[in-house]
Write an enzyme that holds these catalytic residues in place. Structure first.
Site, PDB file in Angstrom:
ATOM      1  N   SER A   1       3.798  -7.016  -5.435  1.00 56.93           N
ATOM      2  CA  SER A   1       2.456  -6.430  -5.452  1.00 56.93           C
ATOM      3  C   SER A   1       1.733  -6.821  -6.732  1.00 56.93           C
ATOM      4  O   SER A   1       2.372  -7.076  -7.764  1.00 56.93           O
ATOM      5  CB  SER A   1       2.550  -4.897  -5.382  1.00 56.93           C
ATOM      6  OG  SER A   1       1.286  -4.293  -5.582  1.00 56.93           O
TER       7      SER A   1
ATOM      8  N   TYR B   1       5.991   3.102  -8.223  1.00 55.88           N
ATOM      9  CA  TYR B   1       5.697   1.943  -7.376  1.00 55.88           C
ATOM     10  C   TYR B   1       5.582   0.678  -8.222  1.00 55.88           C
ATOM     11  O   TYR B   1       6.185  -0.360  -7.904  1.00 55.88           O
ATOM     12  CB  TYR B   1       4.406   2.184  -6.598  1.00 55.88           C
ATOM     13  CG  TYR B   1       4.057   1.076  -5.629  1.00 55.88           C
ATOM     14  CD1 TYR B   1       4.637   1.033  -4.370  1.00 55.88           C
ATOM     15  CD2 TYR B   1       3.153   0.075  -5.971  1.00 55.88           C
ATOM     16  CE1 TYR B   1       4.325   0.019  -3.470  1.00 55.88           C
ATOM     17  CE2 TYR B   1       2.836  -0.939  -5.081  1.00 55.88           C
ATOM     18  CZ  TYR B   1       3.426  -0.965  -3.833  1.00 55.88           C
ATOM     19  OH  TYR B   1       3.127  -1.979  -2.949  1.00 55.88           O
TER      20      TYR B   1
END
Length: 258
Positions: free
Chosen positions: A149, A162
């Protein structure tokens, strides 16, 4: 651009995790269009079966294996089923992941942190380990791709766990690339920006226009934008790329005044 009459992955076998929706579903279909036989992995069997039906309806081959990528026994079973069904394994797209509950660190439960790390980081590690244990002895070249990501190097409020999970992937891929490279196996990450998936829309569609406005290309990404890169990284066209985390974000993270 890929010539529709030429299937770059004909005869290959690829595992796609998180294949029941979003990027994983789109990538599974794209791998099949390029000639690969696809193993569809996810926790829910019904969505995987629907993707398999769609692939088979267009002449492709797909195997459904409902599994939890954070469980070593499940992961080993995926590899065993793949070899039993197809006799080989050439590529893995470790795409399964969760966003987690988010929120400031002082509000986040330890159990939520553990689940997020287990799926987003441990899962790809387990699948890569199991895959390499059969890919290396086969002597066949191949590729492993992980979905990381842009938040591996960026952050927003609520992404402490995350972002850590994705940064871990970016670090991990470099070490594994060194181990797998002598065997002709390449290992890379794709780092998507903001992508229009069910996960994004779960936050409400009102967030999409301002996010699109921030990107240099004036839109959020689509699953097809990521799937195309995943397939390409498994083809011979990307034969000299390994150990990389490739940002695919439409210019969303270009720094400076906006």
């Amino acid at each position: 651009m890929n010539n529709p009459g030429f299937q770059r992955l004909a005869g290959n076998v690829v595992i796609v995790t998180g294949a029941g929706s979003g990027i994983g579903e789109t990538a599974a279909r794209a791998f099949a269009r390029d000639g690969a036989r696809v193993v569809l992995v996810g926790r829910r069997e019904a969505p995987l079966a629907a993707v398999a039906d769609a692939i088979q309806a267009t002449g492709g081959e797909a195997l459904v294996v409902a599994s939890d990528v954070s469980d070593a026994d499940d992961v080993n079973a995926v590899i065993a089923r793949t070899i039993d069904q197809f006799g080989q394994l050439d590529h893995v797209f470790n795409n399964a992941g969760i966003q987690g509950t988010g929120g400031p660190i002082i509000e986040m439960a330890e159990a939520a942190f553990d689940e997020l790390i287990a799926i987003n980081l441990k899962g790809p590690w387990l699948m890569t380990r199991a895959a390499l244990r059969v890919m290396i002895p086969s002597g066949r070249p191949g590729a492993i791709v992980n979905t990381s990501s842009f938040l591996s190097t960026a952050a927003t409020v609520g992404t402490s766990a995350y972002s850590a999970s994705k940064a871990g992937l970016d670090a991990m891929v470099r070490a594994i690339a060194l181990e797998a490279g002598p065997h002709g196996i390449r290992v890379n990450n794709i780092n998507p920006g903001v992508i229009d998936t069910p996960m994004l829309r779960s936050h409400g569609e009102a967030i999409i226009p301002p996010l699109a406005a921030r990107a240099a290309l004036g839109r959020v990404g689509t699953p097809e934008d990521i799937a195309g890169v995943a397939v390409w990284l498994c083809t011979d066209e990307a034969r000299f790329i390994t150990g990389q985390s490739i940002l695919v974000d439409g210019g969303f993270t270009i720094p400076g005044p906006r």
